[in-house]
Structure formats: structure tokens, C-alpha cells
Scaffold this active site. Structure first.
Site, short mmCIF file in Angstrom:
data_model
loop_
_atom_site.label_atom_id
_atom_site.label_comp_id
_atom_site.label_asym_id
_atom_site.label_seq_id
_atom_site.Cartn_x
_atom_site.Cartn_y
_atom_site.Cartn_z
N ASP A 199 6.34 -16.93 67.25
CA ASP A 199 5.52 -16.00 66.47
C ASP A 199 5.05 -16.59 65.15
OD1 ASP A 199 8.02 -15.88 65.17
OD2 ASP A 199 7.70 -13.81 64.56
N SER A 244 10.07 -13.62 68.69
CA SER A 244 10.19 -14.85 67.91
C SER A 244 10.50 -16.06 68.78
CB SER A 244 11.25 -14.64 66.82
OG SER A 244 11.25 -15.68 65.89
N ASP A 281 7.60 -21.71 65.78
CA ASP A 281 8.24 -20.94 66.85
C ASP A 281 7.21 -20.01 67.46
OD1 ASP A 281 8.04 -19.17 64.74
OD2 ASP A 281 9.93 -18.17 65.16
N ASP A 303 6.49 -17.74 62.33
CA ASP A 303 7.07 -17.59 60.99
C ASP A 303 8.13 -18.63 60.69
OD1 ASP A 303 9.08 -16.60 62.60
OD2 ASP A 303 9.18 -14.62 61.66
#
Length: 452
Positions: free
Chosen positions: A249, A108, A247, A251
């Protein structure tokens, strides 16, 4: 029951340190394959179960992907590979391709030298605790290998990006477009770098993109939702209407208005809720977390909108949404769920929901957020090398009780251990900024002393 490996958002750590090693990932792939496919009852006789794997842009993703693939194959599971793809894209594609599970290789918002694993069910939702417990139990058993004729095969999904781009666009009303808007996108050198720009461009916006040149080492490096300075600068330089930061990734989302003012997840959630409330399309109430700003809770109360707090982590927000039958929830970190649009938190889709509110209201981003004034909130992260029981530690509890007495009901104090990093978070919020800062630092000093 505590878990040995799974935290609030999967398994995460520094690459090369247990458990983020190739040998563990191979065993994890095998264990997950055994557990996730054992609960699948709709497979045709003799058919191989399938697990879809996506990843962000970290260099270690190649290594971990290969190890997971080997373990899954040994368990007799076919593997579908998407390459770099946002976490919510993996959730969508798992469901769309009828895979038995999805795996995301990502840490993340963490630096490139960290990595981790997240799992999705066949329905594109985070795994419940009991399945994670079952995977950990399987990890304790010896790894075996299916006979050669029953080993899993791997294939690449060549059109994964295109499928996800069209899915994101489908969540935006057909009668609206983004023409006339100049938008800066910050993709954090992460998994949205090749999918977010086409989504907003094809819907009509003029798109300027930064943070879209991943090299395996620069993910989240001074860019993205956790480092909004780059986005603010670009919005002002290009005189854009707004900026959107994801961010690593994809999400999480943060936004910046035309004046460079940052809007966090609480403010974006408020804009989405307000729009639906005014259009009479809000279903039930809203779910926040223990970190949600108290001002948002007070605002919803004044609007007669039910509000509940979940534990920190989008999986717990999802649990509360499902329990109440509601659709909207999120975290101030930028995880926002709109269950009528997607089964998972999705930065691109959340941003599109905010843009829909801007277009339909004919207001700017700043105007939509102007009637929500967040209470001053101080968050101090304290690195710790040992585990501390925050509930029973005498000095820590004494400092908290003293601070609560001074707040006299006009604010909140929250102490919690991070589920993804060796950090204790101290959060204090209230109406008086000076008091909040002083109380937060006082508690942080006590926690720091206790963590030595």
C-alpha cells in the site's frame, strides 16, 4: 478500553472470515458514516458529507469497496472513489478534496488473501482511539437507511493519480533533480505501481521498474519491502545506483545500495536526520518505536539529538511527534514520517528525502549509512492460536529475566503481540551476535510451548 475490531493499523484479517466480509463492511461503512460525519461542523446546511475511498490491488478490494459504498450511502454520505491508490495518497487526497474522512482498503504487506480497512480524518491523519471506539459502538446499533432523497451518491476521481504524483514531486526541492541516477523501483505489484515510476522519472532519474504488474493475486508475492531479494538482484543486474522497494500500500520503504546491501527504516531515518542536523534544519528531536535499533538511539545521543520511543505503529509515532512538536520519526519496518512534507507516513516521499540527502552531500547511499552500525537484532515471529498475557506468564517472564541478566545492560529484549496478525514477536538485540541469537531462540522456545 480494548477494541473489538480495530488493531494498531485499522481492521485486518483473512477475506471471508469475520470481520472481512461484505455484510460487516456494509455495516462498518454505515457506522463510520454516522460517526465521522457527526463530528463535522463546517458543512453547509443541507450539504452531504463526503468520504473518499482508495484501495490497493487485491482482488477482494472490489467486493469490499462496493460493500463500504453501500453502507456509506445508506448513512447519507457521498463517496469519492480513487481506485488503486497508495495509503498516503488517500491521506493527501482526503485533505486536498476537503472530504470528511478517508478510507483505505488494504492489508499493507500481508498476502493477497488478507485485506483490511484503515481510516483517515479530514486532516489526513490516522483516527484517534476515541473515534475508533465510537465507530465500534455504532456497529452494535441496528443499521438503518436514510430516506431516498438523502442517500449518498458515488463518483470517481479520474485525476487522483496525477494529483498525487504532483504532490510527491512538490516535496522535492525545485532546484534539484535526479539526473544521472539509475534507480530500480520495486512496487510490490501493489498500489504504487502506476504512481511511483512517474514521480522518479519526471524528476530526472533513469527508472527501471519491477513488481509493477498487479493481477489481484500477486501483491507482495516475493517482491516489495518485505521480500527485498528481487530488488537486490535487479540492482546488481542493471548496475543501478540504488533500489527502492515499497510495500503493497506504499506507506513503507526499504532501499538497496549499489552493492545490493539492504537499508532498513532505521538506517533511512538516520540519513534523513543526519542531513537535517548538518543543515541546521532539524526541528527538535526524533521519534522511534520499541523496535528501533539501540544503535540509532546511541547515535542520536552522541549527536545531542533528543530521541523518544513510541509504541509500535506509525499512529503512535505520529502522536509522539505531535506531542513534542517534532517532524521526523519512523519504524525499522520502513514507516517513516516527515511531517513538514506529509501528514502520514509515505514511502515515496521518504525515499525522495533520502535522495535529496544523496544529491546535496554528493555521497552514495552506502557512504551516508556507513557511520551507523546497527546492533545485531533477532526477531522471531511465533504463530499462536490463543491469547497469552506476556506480562504475567510465569515461564515466559522467567526466560526474559534470565536473558536480561546475561545481557547485563548491553542489549534489549522485547516481547509483543502483533496488532495485525495472530503472532507473538520476540526481539533481542545486543552487541554480541551469537549471544543475541541464542537468547532469542531460548525465549522463543518458551513462548512456543506456552502458545500450544
Amino acid at each position: 478500553m480494548s477494541k473489538n475490531y480495530f488493531g494498531t493499523d485499522g481492521i485486518r484479517g483473512r477475506v471471508g472470515d469475520a470481520p472481512i466480509t461484505p455484510d460487516f463492511m456494509m455495516r462498518l461503512g454505515y457506522a463510520a458514516g454516522r460517526v465521522l460525519t457527526s463530528i463535522e461542523s463546517n458543512l453547509a446546511k443541507g450539504a452531504h458529507p463526503a468520504v473518499l475511498i482508495g484501495k490497493d490491488t487485491r482482488i477482494s478490494g472490489y467486493m469490499l469497496e462496493a460493500a463500504l459504498e453501500a453502507g456509506l450511502s445508506a448513512a447519507g454520505v457521498d463517496i469519492l472513489l480513487t481506485g488503486p491508490m497508495p495509503t498516503p495518497a488517500v491521506a493527501y487526497l482526503t485533505r486536498a478534496l476537503r472530504a470528511q474522512a478517508g478510507i483505505v482498503i488494504s492489508a499493507s504487506h500481508n498476502p493477497f488473501y488478507d485485506n483490511g480497512i484503515k481510516f483517515f480524518s479530514s486532516m489526513g491523519t490516522k483516527l484517534p482511539d476515541d473515534i475508533e471506539h465510537a465507530i465500534e459502538a455504532e456497529l452494535e446499533k441496528p443499521m438503518q437507511v436514510m430516506e431516498s432523497a438523502k442517500l449518498g451518491k458515488a463518483r470517481r476521481i479520474d485525476d487522483a493519480a496525477g494529483r498525487y504524483i504532483e504532490f510527491c514531486k512538490s516535496t522535492f526541492p525545485n532546484h534539484l533533480d535526479l539526473r544521472g541516477l539509475k534507480i530500480v523501483l520495486d512496487c510490490a505489484h501493489g498500489a504504487t505501481y502506476h504512481v511511483a515510476p512517474p514521480v522518479f522519472h519526471e524528476l530526472g532519474a533513469e527508472v527501471i521498474t519491477i513488481g509493477n504488474k498487479p493481477d489481484g493475486l500477486n501483491i507482495n508475492e516475493q517482491v516489495g519491502s518485505t521480500h527485498p531479494q528481487a530488488l537486490r538482484k535487479a540492482v546488481l543486474e542493471h548496475q543501478a545506483d540504488l533500489g527502492i522497494a515499497f510495500d503493497g500500500d506504499g506507506d513503507r520503504v526499504m532501499m538497496v545500495d549499489s552493492a545490493g546491501q539492504l537499508l532498513d527504516g532505521d538506517q533511512l531515518l538516520y540519513i534523513m536526520v543526519q542531513a537535517r542536523h548538518q543543515n541546521s534544519t532539524l526541528q527538535g528531536g526524533v521519534v522511534g518505536t520499541l523496535m528501533t535499533n539501540l544503535a540509532l538511539e546511541h547515535k542520536f545521543s552522541a549527536m545531542n539529538i533528543p530521541f523518544v520511543r513510541a509504541k509500535v505503529g506509525d499512529r503512535y509515532v505520529l502522536e509522539q511527534l505531535n506531542q513534542h512538536g517534532w517532524q521526523l520519526g519512523g519504524e525499522n519496518s520502513g514507516h517513516i514520517l516527515a511531517l513538514d512534507k506529509h501528514s502520514s507516513g509515505d514511502g515515496i516521499i521518504a525515499a525522495l528525502q533520502v535522495l535529496q540527502a544523496i544529491i546535496e552531500s554528493k555521497k552514495t547511499l552506502a557512504q551516508l549509512a556507513s557511520d551507523l552500525t546497527l546492533y545485531p537484532q533477532v526477531l522471531i515471529n511465533i504463530k499462536t492460536s490463543k491469547k497469552i498475557d506476556l506480562e504475567t506468564h510465569t515461564q515466559i517472564q522467567a526466560s526474559v529475566q534470565s536473558a536480561e541478566k546475561k545481557l547485563a545492560g548491553s542489549g534489549r529484549i522485547l516481547l509483543r503481540a502483533s496488532g495485525t496478525e495472530p503472532i507473538i514477536r520476540v526481539m533481542v538485540e545486543g552487541e554480541n551476535a551469537l549471544q543475541v541469537n541464542t537468547l532469542a531462540q531460548n525465549i522463543a522456545d518458551v513462548v512456543t510451548q506456552a502458545s500450544r
